[in-house]
Scaffold this motif. Structure first.
Motif, short mmCIF file in Angstrom:
data_model
loop_
_atom_site.label_atom_id
_atom_site.label_comp_id
_atom_site.label_asym_id
_atom_site.label_seq_id
_atom_site.Cartn_x
_atom_site.Cartn_y
_atom_site.Cartn_z
N LEU A 1 59.71 24.69 54.78
CA LEU A 1 60.61 24.05 53.82
C LEU A 1 60.02 24.02 52.41
N ALA A 2 58.99 24.82 52.17
CA ALA A 2 58.37 24.86 50.84
C ALA A 2 59.42 25.23 49.79
N THR A 3 59.27 24.63 48.60
CA THR A 3 60.19 24.96 47.51
C THR A 3 59.86 26.35 47.00
N ILE B 1 63.14 15.78 54.43
CA ILE B 1 63.61 17.05 55.02
C ILE B 1 65.07 17.28 54.64
N SER B 2 65.90 16.25 54.76
CA SER B 2 67.32 16.38 54.44
C SER B 2 67.51 16.75 52.97
N LYS B 3 66.73 16.11 52.10
CA LYS B 3 66.83 16.41 50.67
C LYS B 3 66.38 17.84 50.38
N ARG B 4 65.27 18.24 50.96
CA ARG B 4 64.72 19.59 50.73
C ARG B 4 65.65 20.66 51.30
N ALA B 5 66.40 20.33 52.34
CA ALA B 5 67.27 21.31 53.00
C ALA B 5 68.60 21.52 52.27
N GLU B 6 68.94 20.63 51.34
CA GLU B 6 70.23 20.73 50.64
C GLU B 6 70.44 22.11 50.05
N GLY B 7 71.58 22.70 50.38
CA GLY B 7 71.92 24.01 49.87
C GLY B 7 71.25 25.16 50.59
N ARG B 8 70.25 24.87 51.41
CA ARG B 8 69.52 25.92 52.13
C ARG B 8 69.80 25.88 53.63
N TYR B 9 69.88 24.67 54.19
CA TYR B 9 70.03 24.51 55.63
C TYR B 9 71.11 23.48 55.95
N GLU B 10 71.80 23.72 57.06
CA GLU B 10 72.65 22.70 57.66
C GLU B 10 71.71 21.83 58.49
N VAL B 11 71.85 20.51 58.41
CA VAL B 11 70.92 19.59 59.06
C VAL B 11 71.61 18.81 60.17
N GLN C 1 67.20 19.37 63.49
CA GLN C 1 67.44 20.81 63.60
C GLN C 1 68.06 21.29 62.30
N LEU C 2 67.63 22.49 61.87
CA LEU C 2 68.09 23.07 60.62
C LEU C 2 68.56 24.50 60.85
N LYS C 3 69.67 24.86 60.22
CA LYS C 3 70.19 26.23 60.33
C LYS C 3 70.51 26.72 58.93
N ARG C 4 70.04 27.92 58.59
CA ARG C 4 70.29 28.49 57.26
C ARG C 4 71.79 28.59 57.01
N VAL C 5 72.22 28.13 55.83
CA VAL C 5 73.65 28.18 55.51
C VAL C 5 74.06 29.55 54.98
N SER C 6 73.12 30.30 54.42
CA SER C 6 73.48 31.58 53.79
C SER C 6 73.41 32.76 54.76
N GLN C 7 73.03 32.53 56.00
CA GLN C 7 72.89 33.62 56.96
C GLN C 7 73.88 33.44 58.11
N GLU C 8 74.77 34.41 58.23
CA GLU C 8 75.72 34.36 59.34
C GLU C 8 74.98 34.61 60.64
N GLY C 9 75.25 33.78 61.64
CA GLY C 9 74.61 33.94 62.94
C GLY C 9 73.17 33.46 62.99
N ALA C 10 72.73 32.70 61.98
CA ALA C 10 71.35 32.20 61.97
C ALA C 10 71.16 31.20 63.10
#
Length: 199
Positions: free
Chosen positions: A134-136, A11-21, A42-51
């Protein structure tokens, strides 16, 4: 069979660049009331403000109805603790030893408390995660992974109207920019036609 540590690492690897873990020891949520191996991510989108945060409960247990019901109770307890918009983003990844594919599919259709994904026998972490949020994302034409639907649509548009090709990537960025519909329409028109009237 996948282990919890392998799943958390995947999960951590797949989330790189997409989610804060954030892994379970950095926040307080309910623990299972019965003896099962578990972890919370818990994961939060890095590219969305207020996600908001997406919460993933990982449960490793034998195929035993009491343990499965205990895992469901855990999901219900966590759901009660989450703030309202986050309750819709609660997932349970279930690593159930000895479960048949039919039983796994049945558990996945039960969406009480949260959405569930159950690992299949001989399934690796990547193919398991490809069945989740978390699909690629991959370009159209790759059958190995789930395609990016917007890129697939734009590629189909290019096949139908070859003049669109130089604008495909720019249009994709504009459509994903988060601007209002009117702003996107004006920007798309300006990119394709400049100041001229497209009529």
């Amino acid at each position: 069979m996948l282990t919890i540590s392998e799943m958390v690492a995947a999960i951590s690897k797949r989330a790189e660049g997409r989610y804060e873990v954030a892994v379970s020891d950095t926040f307080e949520l309910a623990s299972p009331s019965i003896e099962i191996d578990s972890a919370t991510v818990q994961l939060k989108r890095v590219s969305q403000e207020g996600a908001g945060w997406r919460t993933v409960l990982i449960a490793a247990l034998p195929f035993d109805s009491a343990k499965i019901q205990g895992a469901f109770r855990w999901a219900a307890d966590v759901r009660d603790m989450l703030a309202e918009p986050q309750t819709a983003d609660l997932y349970m990844f279930m690593l159930i030893e000895g479960i048949a594919s039919e039983d796994a599919a049945r558990l996945e259709t039960d969406d009480r408390f949260c959405r569930k994904v159950v690992v299949r026998e001989e399934e690796d972490a990547d193919s398991f995660l490809d069945r989740s949020f978390l699909a690629t994302l991959s370009p159209a034409g790759s059958s190995d992974n789930i395609s990016d639907p917007l890129l697939s649509s734009l590629s189909a548009l290019v096949l139908a109207h070859s003049w669109v090709e130089p604008y495909r990537d720019t249009w994709r960025e504009l459509l994903l920019s988060g601007r209002s519909g009117g702003e996107i329409a004006e920007a798309l028109k300006a990119v394709a036609f400049g100041d001229e009237d497209p009529q």
